[in-house]
Design a protein around this motif. Structure first.
Motif, PDB file in Angstrom:
ATOM      1  N   PRO A  76       0.815  -1.216   0.000  1.00 43.59           N
ATOM      2  CA  PRO A  76       0.000   0.000   0.000  1.00 43.59           C
ATOM      3  C   PRO A  76       0.849   1.268   0.000  1.00 43.59           C
ATOM      4  CG  PRO A  76      -0.698  -1.528   1.715  1.00 43.59           C
ATOM      5  CD  PRO A  76       0.608  -2.029   1.203  1.00 43.59           C
ATOM      6  N   ARG A  77       0.294   2.309  -0.544  1.00 47.84           N
ATOM      7  CA  ARG A  77       0.988   3.592  -0.611  1.00 47.84           C
ATOM      8  C   ARG A  77       1.274   4.152   0.770  1.00 47.84           C
ATOM      9  NH1 ARG A  77       1.289   7.639  -4.718  1.00 47.84           N
ATOM     10  NH2 ARG A  77       1.558   9.731  -3.888  1.00 47.84           N
ATOM     11  N   PHE A  78       0.412   3.827   1.761  1.00 49.47           N
ATOM     12  CA  PHE A  78       0.562   4.428   3.087  1.00 49.47           C
ATOM     13  C   PHE A  78       1.665   3.762   3.923  1.00 49.47           C
ATOM     14  CE2 PHE A  78      -3.154   1.579   3.049  1.00 49.47           C
ATOM     15  CZ  PHE A  78      -2.801   0.641   3.990  1.00 49.47           C
ATOM     16  N   ILE A  79       2.267   2.692   3.423  1.00 51.57           N
ATOM     17  CA  ILE A  79       3.445   2.115   4.090  1.00 51.57           C
ATOM     18  C   ILE A  79       4.646   3.004   3.756  1.00 51.57           C
ATOM     19  CG2 ILE A  79       4.998   0.141   4.210  1.00 51.57           C
ATOM     20  CD1 ILE A  79       2.273  -0.388   5.478  1.00 51.57           C
ATOM     21  N   PRO A  80       5.416   3.430   4.757  1.00 54.00           N
ATOM     22  CA  PRO A  80       6.500   4.397   4.505  1.00 54.00           C
ATOM     23  C   PRO A  80       7.669   3.814   3.710  1.00 54.00           C
ATOM     24  CG  PRO A  80       5.936   4.263   6.860  1.00 54.00           C
ATOM     25  CD  PRO A  80       5.282   3.112   6.191  1.00 54.00           C
ATOM     26  N   GLY A  81       8.452   4.715   3.149  1.00 52.18           N
ATOM     27  CA  GLY A  81       9.718   4.355   2.537  1.00 52.18           C
ATOM     28  C   GLY A  81       9.660   4.127   1.038  1.00 52.18           C
ATOM     29  N   ILE A  82      10.832   4.070   0.445  1.00 48.33           N
ATOM     30  CA  ILE A  82      10.966   3.701  -0.958  1.00 48.33           C
ATOM     31  C   ILE A  82      10.465   2.272  -1.114  1.00 48.33           C
ATOM     32  CG2 ILE A  82      12.618   3.329  -2.838  1.00 48.33           C
ATOM     33  CD1 ILE A  82      14.484   5.300  -1.247  1.00 48.33           C
ATOM     34  N   LYS A  83       9.566   2.066  -2.040  1.00 45.01           N
ATOM     35  CA  LYS A  83       8.939   0.754  -2.183  1.00 45.01           C
ATOM     36  C   LYS A  83       9.681  -0.052  -3.257  1.00 45.01           C
ATOM     37  CE  LYS A  83       4.756   2.789  -0.439  1.00 45.01           C
ATOM     38  NZ  LYS A  83       5.571   3.890   0.135  1.00 45.01           N
ATOM     39  N   PHE A 104       5.372   0.400  -6.908  1.00 49.71           N
ATOM     40  CA  PHE A 104       6.797   0.370  -6.600  1.00 49.71           C
ATOM     41  C   PHE A 104       7.568   1.553  -7.195  1.00 49.71           C
ATOM     42  CE2 PHE A 104       5.307  -4.015  -6.406  1.00 49.71           C
ATOM     43  CZ  PHE A 104       5.700  -4.335  -5.103  1.00 49.71           C
ATOM     44  N   ASP A 105       8.539   2.027  -6.395  1.00 48.58           N
ATOM     45  CA  ASP A 105       9.473   3.058  -6.849  1.00 48.58           C
ATOM     46  C   ASP A 105      10.666   2.447  -7.578  1.00 48.58           C
ATOM     47  OD1 ASP A 105       8.367   5.527  -5.458  1.00 48.58           O
ATOM     48  OD2 ASP A 105       8.656   4.205  -3.736  1.00 48.58           O
ATOM     49  N   PHE A 128       8.832   4.790 -12.041  1.00 48.35           N
ATOM     50  CA  PHE A 128       9.688   3.884 -11.277  1.00 48.35           C
ATOM     51  C   PHE A 128      11.034   3.718 -11.971  1.00 48.35           C
ATOM     52  CE2 PHE A 128       7.092   1.138 -14.038  1.00 48.35           C
ATOM     53  CZ  PHE A 128       8.060   0.358 -14.658  1.00 48.35           C
ATOM     54  N   ASP A 129      12.033   3.362 -11.157  1.00 54.55           N
ATOM     55  CA  ASP A 129      13.368   3.071 -11.656  1.00 54.55           C
ATOM     56  C   ASP A 129      13.571   1.553 -11.742  1.00 54.55           C
ATOM     57  OD1 ASP A 129      13.777   5.772 -11.616  1.00 54.55           O
ATOM     58  OD2 ASP A 129      15.303   5.744 -10.019  1.00 54.55           O
ATOM     59  N   VAL A 130      14.530   1.160 -12.545  1.00 56.90           N
ATOM     60  CA  VAL A 130      14.912  -0.244 -12.680  1.00 56.90           C
ATOM     61  C   VAL A 130      16.415  -0.354 -12.464  1.00 56.90           C
ATOM     62  CG1 VAL A 130      15.029  -2.240 -14.227  1.00 56.90           C
ATOM     63  CG2 VAL A 130      13.050  -0.708 -14.318  1.00 56.90           C
ATOM     64  N   LYS A 131      16.802  -1.293 -11.610  1.00 55.44           N
ATOM     65  CA  LYS A 131      18.222  -1.534 -11.374  1.00 55.44           C
ATOM     66  C   LYS A 131      18.468  -3.031 -11.354  1.00 55.44           C
ATOM     67  CE  LYS A 131      22.448  -0.222 -10.303  1.00 55.44           C
ATOM     68  NZ  LYS A 131      23.277   0.579 -11.231  1.00 55.44           N
ATOM     69  N   THR A 323       5.781  10.846  -9.842  1.00 53.93           N
ATOM     70  CA  THR A 323       5.580  10.178  -8.555  1.00 53.93           C
ATOM     71  C   THR A 323       4.684   8.957  -8.746  1.00 53.93           C
ATOM     72  OG1 THR A 323       3.664  11.563  -8.059  1.00 53.93           O
ATOM     73  CG2 THR A 323       5.816  12.330  -7.268  1.00 53.93           C
ATOM     74  N   LEU A 324       4.645   8.097  -7.743  1.00 49.01           N
ATOM     75  CA  LEU A 324       3.765   6.935  -7.815  1.00 49.01           C
ATOM     76  C   LEU A 324       2.310   7.374  -7.985  1.00 49.01           C
ATOM     77  CD1 LEU A 324       5.051   4.510  -5.027  1.00 49.01           C
ATOM     78  CD2 LEU A 324       5.005   4.068  -7.477  1.00 49.01           C
ATOM     79  N   PRO A 325       1.532   6.660  -8.802  1.00 50.88           N
ATOM     80  CA  PRO A 325       0.096   6.961  -8.913  1.00 50.88           C
ATOM     81  C   PRO A 325      -0.588   6.821  -7.554  1.00 50.88           C
ATOM     82  CG  PRO A 325       0.816   5.496 -10.676  1.00 50.88           C
ATOM     83  CD  PRO A 325       1.964   5.592  -9.711  1.00 50.88           C
ATOM     84  N   ARG A 326      -1.671   7.558  -7.385  1.00 45.57           N
ATOM     85  CA  ARG A 326      -2.369   7.522  -6.094  1.00 45.57           C
ATOM     86  C   ARG A 326      -3.028   6.177  -5.822  1.00 45.57           C
ATOM     87  NH1 ARG A 326      -3.071  12.009  -3.353  1.00 45.57           N
ATOM     88  NH2 ARG A 326      -5.023  11.314  -2.453  1.00 45.57           N
TER      89      ARG A 326
END
Length: 343
Positions: A76-83, A104-105, A128-131, A323-326
Protein backbone atom coordinates in the motif's frame (compact mmCIF):
# COMPACT_ATOMS: atom_id res chain seq x y z
CA UNK A 1 26.49 3.13 3.78
CA UNK A 2 24.59 5.22 6.30
CA UNK A 3 22.83 3.26 9.07
CA UNK A 4 19.13 3.10 8.23
CA UNK A 5 15.88 1.32 9.00
CA UNK A 6 14.38 -1.13 6.51
CA UNK A 7 11.05 -2.98 6.38
CA UNK A 8 10.30 -6.42 4.95
CA UNK A 9 6.65 -6.48 3.86
CA UNK A 10 5.63 -10.13 3.41
CA UNK A 11 2.55 -12.28 2.83
CA UNK A 12 3.92 -15.77 2.05
CA UNK A 13 6.28 -18.24 3.75
CA UNK A 14 8.69 -18.27 0.81
CA UNK A 15 9.58 -14.67 1.71
CA UNK A 16 11.91 -15.83 4.48
CA UNK A 17 14.40 -17.54 2.20
CA UNK A 18 14.31 -14.60 -0.22
CA UNK A 19 14.82 -11.86 2.33
CA UNK A 20 17.10 -13.34 4.98
CA UNK A 21 20.28 -12.84 2.92
CA UNK A 22 19.22 -9.20 2.53
CA UNK A 23 18.59 -9.01 6.28
CA UNK A 24 22.06 -10.38 6.94
CA UNK A 25 23.62 -7.70 4.71
CA UNK A 26 21.57 -4.92 6.34
CA UNK A 27 22.58 -5.99 9.85
CA UNK A 28 26.23 -6.31 8.82
CA UNK A 29 26.13 -2.64 7.81
CA UNK A 30 24.84 -1.62 11.24
CA UNK A 31 21.30 -0.92 10.07
CA UNK A 32 17.96 -2.20 11.38
CA UNK A 33 15.36 -4.55 9.90
CA UNK A 34 11.75 -5.08 10.89
CA UNK A 35 9.22 -7.48 9.36
CA UNK A 36 5.52 -6.91 8.79
CA UNK A 37 3.10 -9.70 7.87
CA UNK A 38 0.13 -8.86 5.65
CA UNK A 39 -2.65 -11.45 5.66
CA UNK A 40 -2.82 -14.85 7.35
CA UNK A 41 -0.76 -17.11 5.09
CA UNK A 42 2.56 -16.71 6.90
CA UNK A 43 3.50 -19.24 9.57
CA UNK A 44 4.67 -16.98 12.40
CA UNK A 45 6.74 -19.79 13.91
CA UNK A 46 9.17 -19.27 11.01
CA UNK A 47 10.46 -16.11 12.67
CA UNK A 48 13.69 -16.42 14.61
CA UNK A 49 13.75 -15.23 18.21
CA UNK A 50 15.97 -12.26 17.34
CA UNK A 51 13.92 -11.05 14.35
CA UNK A 52 11.85 -7.91 14.89
CA UNK A 53 8.19 -8.27 13.88
CA UNK A 54 5.86 -5.28 13.81
CA UNK A 55 2.27 -6.11 14.69
CA UNK A 56 0.33 -3.25 13.11
CA UNK A 57 0.44 -0.63 10.39
CA UNK A 58 0.72 1.99 13.13
CA UNK A 59 3.90 0.25 14.32
CA UNK A 60 5.25 0.27 10.76
CA UNK A 61 4.58 3.98 10.39
CA UNK A 62 6.23 4.66 13.75
CA UNK A 63 9.25 2.57 12.67
CA UNK A 64 9.44 4.80 9.56
CA UNK A 65 11.71 2.73 7.29
CA UNK A 66 13.77 4.38 4.58
CA UNK A 67 12.73 1.54 2.26
CA UNK A 68 10.23 -1.31 2.24
CA UNK A 69 11.16 -4.52 0.39
CA UNK A 70 8.47 -6.70 -1.14
CA UNK A 71 8.81 -10.23 -2.61
CA UNK A 72 5.16 -10.03 -3.67
CA UNK A 73 2.91 -8.01 -5.94
CA UNK A 74 1.46 -5.27 -3.77
CA UNK A 75 2.37 -2.81 -1.04
CA UNK A 76 0.00 0.00 0.00
CA UNK A 77 0.99 3.59 -0.61
CA UNK A 78 0.56 4.43 3.09
CA UNK A 79 3.45 2.12 4.09
CA UNK A 80 6.50 4.40 4.51
CA UNK A 81 9.72 4.35 2.54
CA UNK A 82 10.97 3.70 -0.96
CA UNK A 83 8.94 0.75 -2.18
CA UNK A 84 11.19 -1.90 -3.65
CA UNK A 85 10.10 -4.94 -5.67
CA UNK A 86 12.56 -7.82 -5.22
CA UNK A 87 10.28 -10.51 -6.75
CA UNK A 88 9.26 -13.93 -5.45
CA UNK A 89 10.83 -15.90 -8.29
CA UNK A 90 12.94 -15.86 -11.44
CA UNK A 91 10.29 -17.23 -13.78
CA UNK A 92 9.42 -14.34 -16.10
CA UNK A 93 7.18 -16.48 -18.31
CA UNK A 94 4.34 -16.58 -15.82
CA UNK A 95 1.30 -14.40 -16.35
CA UNK A 96 1.63 -11.22 -14.32
CA UNK A 97 5.42 -11.04 -14.01
CA UNK A 98 5.58 -7.84 -16.07
CA UNK A 99 2.29 -6.36 -14.86
CA UNK A 100 2.82 -2.87 -13.41
CA UNK A 101 0.53 -2.45 -10.39
CA UNK A 102 1.52 1.15 -9.58
CA UNK A 103 3.02 0.16 -6.23
CA UNK A 104 6.80 0.37 -6.60
CA UNK A 105 9.47 3.06 -6.85
CA UNK A 106 12.21 0.59 -7.73
CA UNK A 107 12.32 -2.79 -9.46
CA UNK A 108 15.45 -4.80 -8.62
CA UNK A 109 15.77 -7.14 -11.58
CA UNK A 110 17.88 -10.26 -11.95
CA UNK A 111 19.39 -10.34 -15.44
CA UNK A 112 18.85 -9.42 -19.07
CA UNK A 113 15.82 -11.74 -19.33
CA UNK A 114 13.86 -9.35 -17.10
CA UNK A 115 15.88 -6.12 -17.01
CA UNK A 116 15.42 -5.24 -20.67
CA UNK A 117 11.62 -5.44 -20.60
CA UNK A 118 11.31 -3.63 -17.28
CA UNK A 119 13.46 -0.82 -18.70
CA UNK A 120 10.98 -0.54 -21.58
CA UNK A 121 8.12 -0.39 -19.08
CA UNK A 122 9.95 2.25 -17.02
CA UNK A 123 10.28 4.44 -20.13
CA UNK A 124 6.57 3.96 -20.75
CA UNK A 125 5.24 4.63 -17.22
CA UNK A 126 7.92 7.06 -15.99
CA UNK A 127 7.27 6.64 -12.24
CA UNK A 128 9.69 3.88 -11.28
CA UNK A 129 13.37 3.07 -11.66
CA UNK A 130 14.91 -0.24 -12.68
CA UNK A 131 18.22 -1.53 -11.37
CA UNK A 132 19.73 -4.91 -12.19
CA UNK A 133 21.01 -6.27 -8.90
CA UNK A 134 20.43 -10.00 -8.89
CA UNK A 135 18.10 -11.81 -6.50
CA UNK A 136 18.91 -11.84 -2.77
CA UNK A 137 17.68 -15.40 -2.31
CA UNK A 138 20.55 -16.63 -4.48
CA UNK A 139 23.28 -15.07 -2.36
CA UNK A 140 23.45 -18.35 -0.44
CA UNK A 141 22.56 -20.79 -3.22
CA UNK A 142 26.03 -21.50 -4.49
CA UNK A 143 27.57 -22.19 -1.08
CA UNK A 144 24.66 -24.23 0.32
CA UNK A 145 25.89 -27.80 0.93
CA UNK A 146 24.15 -30.89 -0.36
CA UNK A 147 22.04 -32.83 2.11
CA UNK A 148 21.86 -36.62 2.35
CA UNK A 149 18.13 -37.29 2.07
CA UNK A 150 18.47 -40.99 1.24
CA UNK A 151 20.62 -43.89 2.40
CA UNK A 152 21.39 -45.09 -1.15
CA UNK A 153 23.24 -43.65 -4.15
CA UNK A 154 20.44 -43.77 -6.71
CA UNK A 155 19.91 -40.67 -8.91
CA UNK A 156 17.82 -38.08 -7.09
CA UNK A 157 14.97 -36.32 -8.89
CA UNK A 158 13.39 -33.14 -7.57
CA UNK A 159 9.73 -32.86 -8.56
CA UNK A 160 8.66 -29.23 -8.12
CA UNK A 161 5.44 -28.35 -9.95
CA UNK A 162 3.80 -24.96 -9.84
CA UNK A 163 0.33 -24.57 -8.31
CA UNK A 164 -1.46 -22.71 -11.12
CA UNK A 165 -4.30 -24.92 -12.44
CA UNK A 166 -3.49 -23.95 -16.03
CA UNK A 167 0.25 -24.66 -15.71
CA UNK A 168 0.75 -27.37 -13.08
CA UNK A 169 1.89 -30.83 -14.15
CA UNK A 170 0.93 -32.48 -10.84
CA UNK A 171 -2.34 -34.05 -12.09
CA UNK A 172 -0.87 -35.21 -15.41
CA UNK A 173 2.25 -36.90 -14.07
CA UNK A 174 0.77 -38.58 -11.01
CA UNK A 175 0.30 -42.02 -12.58
CA UNK A 176 3.72 -42.07 -14.25
CA UNK A 177 5.50 -40.93 -11.09
CA UNK A 178 3.60 -43.54 -9.08
CA UNK A 179 4.85 -46.27 -11.43
CA UNK A 180 8.41 -44.92 -11.34
CA UNK A 181 8.41 -44.79 -7.54
CA UNK A 182 7.38 -48.44 -7.41
CA UNK A 183 10.23 -49.33 -9.80
CA UNK A 184 12.69 -47.96 -7.22
CA UNK A 185 15.25 -46.87 -9.82
CA UNK A 186 15.36 -43.31 -8.52
CA UNK A 187 15.06 -41.27 -5.37
CA UNK A 188 12.35 -38.62 -5.40
CA UNK A 189 12.19 -35.32 -3.54
CA UNK A 190 8.85 -33.58 -3.91
CA UNK A 191 8.41 -29.89 -3.12
CA UNK A 192 5.02 -28.32 -3.66
CA UNK A 193 4.16 -24.66 -3.96
CA UNK A 194 2.39 -23.37 -0.80
CA UNK A 195 -0.76 -22.77 -2.85
CA UNK A 196 -0.94 -26.24 -4.40
CA UNK A 197 -4.41 -27.83 -4.43
CA UNK A 198 -4.70 -29.99 -1.29
CA UNK A 199 -6.09 -32.86 -3.39
CA UNK A 200 -2.69 -33.35 -4.97
CA UNK A 201 -0.83 -32.82 -1.71
CA UNK A 202 -2.78 -35.72 -0.23
CA UNK A 203 -2.43 -38.02 -3.24
CA UNK A 204 1.31 -37.56 -3.57
CA UNK A 205 1.77 -37.89 0.19
CA UNK A 206 0.46 -41.46 -0.14
CA UNK A 207 3.54 -42.25 -2.24
CA UNK A 208 5.93 -41.50 0.62
CA UNK A 209 8.42 -44.32 0.97
CA UNK A 210 12.10 -45.09 1.43
CA UNK A 211 12.80 -43.51 -1.95
CA UNK A 212 10.25 -40.67 -1.99
CA UNK A 213 10.10 -37.79 0.46
CA UNK A 214 7.70 -34.86 0.56
CA UNK A 215 9.61 -31.76 1.66
CA UNK A 216 7.61 -29.11 3.53
CA UNK A 217 10.44 -26.80 4.56
CA UNK A 218 10.47 -23.41 2.82
CA UNK A 219 14.26 -23.68 2.50
CA UNK A 220 14.74 -24.96 -1.03
CA UNK A 221 18.44 -24.29 -1.65
CA UNK A 222 19.54 -27.62 -0.17
CA UNK A 223 17.00 -29.41 -2.40
CA UNK A 224 18.39 -27.72 -5.49
CA UNK A 225 21.93 -28.68 -4.57
CA UNK A 226 21.04 -32.25 -3.63
CA UNK A 227 19.00 -33.24 -6.71
CA UNK A 228 20.61 -34.48 -9.92
CA UNK A 229 17.75 -33.38 -12.19
CA UNK A 230 14.40 -31.63 -11.85
CA UNK A 231 10.92 -32.37 -13.17
CA UNK A 232 8.59 -29.38 -13.34
CA UNK A 233 6.37 -27.36 -15.70
CA UNK A 234 6.53 -23.55 -15.75
CA UNK A 235 7.53 -23.14 -12.10
CA UNK A 236 9.77 -20.25 -11.07
CA UNK A 237 12.15 -22.73 -9.45
CA UNK A 238 13.27 -23.94 -12.90
CA UNK A 239 15.50 -20.90 -13.26
CA UNK A 240 17.13 -21.48 -9.88
CA UNK A 241 17.93 -25.07 -10.77
CA UNK A 242 19.31 -24.05 -14.18
CA UNK A 243 21.77 -21.70 -12.45
CA UNK A 244 23.48 -24.82 -11.06
CA UNK A 245 23.99 -26.15 -14.59
CA UNK A 246 21.65 -29.11 -14.09
CA UNK A 247 19.05 -30.47 -16.55
CA UNK A 248 15.37 -29.65 -16.13
CA UNK A 249 12.53 -31.76 -17.56
CA UNK A 250 9.45 -29.60 -18.16
CA UNK A 251 5.91 -30.76 -18.89
CA UNK A 252 4.13 -28.37 -21.26
CA UNK A 253 6.35 -25.40 -20.45
CA UNK A 254 4.61 -22.21 -21.59
CA UNK A 255 7.68 -21.05 -23.55
CA UNK A 256 10.04 -24.00 -23.94
CA UNK A 257 13.63 -23.26 -24.87
CA UNK A 258 16.63 -25.34 -25.85
CA UNK A 259 17.77 -25.36 -22.19
CA UNK A 260 14.79 -27.55 -21.25
CA UNK A 261 13.82 -31.13 -21.95
CA UNK A 262 10.20 -30.29 -22.70
CA UNK A 263 7.57 -32.99 -23.21
CA UNK A 264 3.81 -32.98 -23.73
CA UNK A 265 2.80 -36.61 -23.17
CA UNK A 266 3.08 -37.98 -19.63
CA UNK A 267 4.18 -41.36 -20.97
CA UNK A 268 7.37 -39.71 -22.25
CA UNK A 269 8.56 -39.04 -18.69
CA UNK A 270 10.71 -42.23 -18.31
CA UNK A 271 12.57 -41.45 -21.55
CA UNK A 272 13.02 -37.80 -20.52
CA UNK A 273 14.60 -38.95 -17.25
CA UNK A 274 17.09 -41.10 -19.16
CA UNK A 275 18.02 -38.15 -21.40
CA UNK A 276 18.40 -35.79 -18.45
CA UNK A 277 20.65 -38.13 -16.51
CA UNK A 278 23.05 -38.33 -19.49
CA UNK A 279 22.81 -34.79 -20.88
CA UNK A 280 24.39 -33.90 -24.19
CA UNK A 281 27.06 -31.24 -24.46
CA UNK A 282 24.61 -29.11 -26.47
CA UNK A 283 22.06 -29.25 -23.64
CA UNK A 284 24.61 -28.24 -21.00
CA UNK A 285 25.76 -25.31 -23.17
CA UNK A 286 22.14 -24.20 -23.63
CA UNK A 287 21.49 -24.40 -19.86
CA UNK A 288 24.54 -22.26 -19.12
CA UNK A 289 23.57 -19.71 -21.78
CA UNK A 290 20.09 -19.38 -20.30
CA UNK A 291 21.47 -19.09 -16.77
CA UNK A 292 23.74 -16.25 -17.84
CA UNK A 293 20.79 -14.34 -19.30
CA UNK A 294 18.52 -15.07 -16.36
CA UNK A 295 20.89 -14.31 -13.47
CA UNK A 296 24.57 -13.71 -14.31
CA UNK A 297 25.64 -13.07 -10.71
CA UNK A 298 27.47 -15.80 -8.79
CA UNK A 299 29.25 -13.56 -6.28
CA UNK A 300 26.69 -13.68 -3.45
CA UNK A 301 26.41 -9.87 -3.45
CA UNK A 302 22.92 -9.25 -4.83
CA UNK A 303 21.75 -8.01 -1.43
CA UNK A 304 24.62 -5.52 -1.33
CA UNK A 305 23.70 -4.23 -4.81
CA UNK A 306 20.05 -3.84 -3.77
CA UNK A 307 21.04 -1.67 -0.81
CA UNK A 308 23.33 0.36 -3.07
CA UNK A 309 20.41 1.00 -5.44
CA UNK A 310 18.21 2.13 -2.54
CA UNK A 311 20.92 4.39 -1.16
CA UNK A 312 21.35 5.99 -4.58
CA UNK A 313 17.66 6.92 -4.63
CA UNK A 314 17.85 8.12 -1.03
CA UNK A 315 20.75 10.44 -1.84
CA UNK A 316 19.94 11.49 -5.40
CA UNK A 317 16.24 10.80 -5.91
CA UNK A 318 14.62 8.64 -8.56
CA UNK A 319 15.51 8.97 -12.20
CA UNK A 320 11.81 8.59 -12.96
CA UNK A 321 10.15 11.95 -13.52
CA UNK A 322 6.74 11.11 -12.05
CA UNK A 323 5.58 10.18 -8.56
CA UNK A 324 3.77 6.93 -7.82
CA UNK A 325 0.10 6.96 -8.91
CA UNK A 326 -2.37 7.52 -6.09
CA UNK A 327 -3.93 4.11 -6.72
CA UNK A 328 -6.99 5.08 -4.67
CA UNK A 329 -9.13 1.95 -5.12
CA UNK A 330 -6.32 -0.51 -4.46
CA UNK A 331 -5.18 1.41 -1.39
CA UNK A 332 -8.70 1.51 0.01
CA UNK A 333 -8.88 -2.26 -0.40
CA UNK A 334 -5.56 -2.60 1.43
CA UNK A 335 -6.77 -0.35 4.24
CA UNK A 336 -9.75 -2.67 4.69
CA UNK A 337 -7.57 -5.79 4.65
CA UNK A 338 -5.10 -4.29 7.13
CA UNK A 339 -7.79 -2.50 9.15
CA UNK A 340 -5.98 0.81 8.99
CA UNK A 341 -8.07 3.97 8.50
CA UNK A 342 -5.86 6.75 9.74
CA UNK A 343 -5.15 9.30 6.99
Amino acid sequence: MKASKYLFYISQNYSFEILRPLQQEILSQGSQVAWFVAGSDVNLSNFAADEVVLNSVADVISFNPVASFVPGNIIPRFIPGIKVQVFHGLEWKKKGHFVIRDCFDLYCTHGAATTNHFNELANQHKFFDVKETGWPKLDNLFNTPKEQYFSNNLPTILFAPTFSPTLTCAPFLYEEITALVHDKKYNWLIKFHPKMDTKWLELYAQLSSENLKIITSSNINSLLQSADIMVSDTSSVIGEFALLGKPVIAFNNSQPGDYLINFTDAKELPHALTVALSPSEALILAINRYAQELHPYRDGKSSFRILEAVEDITLNGKQAIKTLPRNIIRNLKQRKILNYWKF
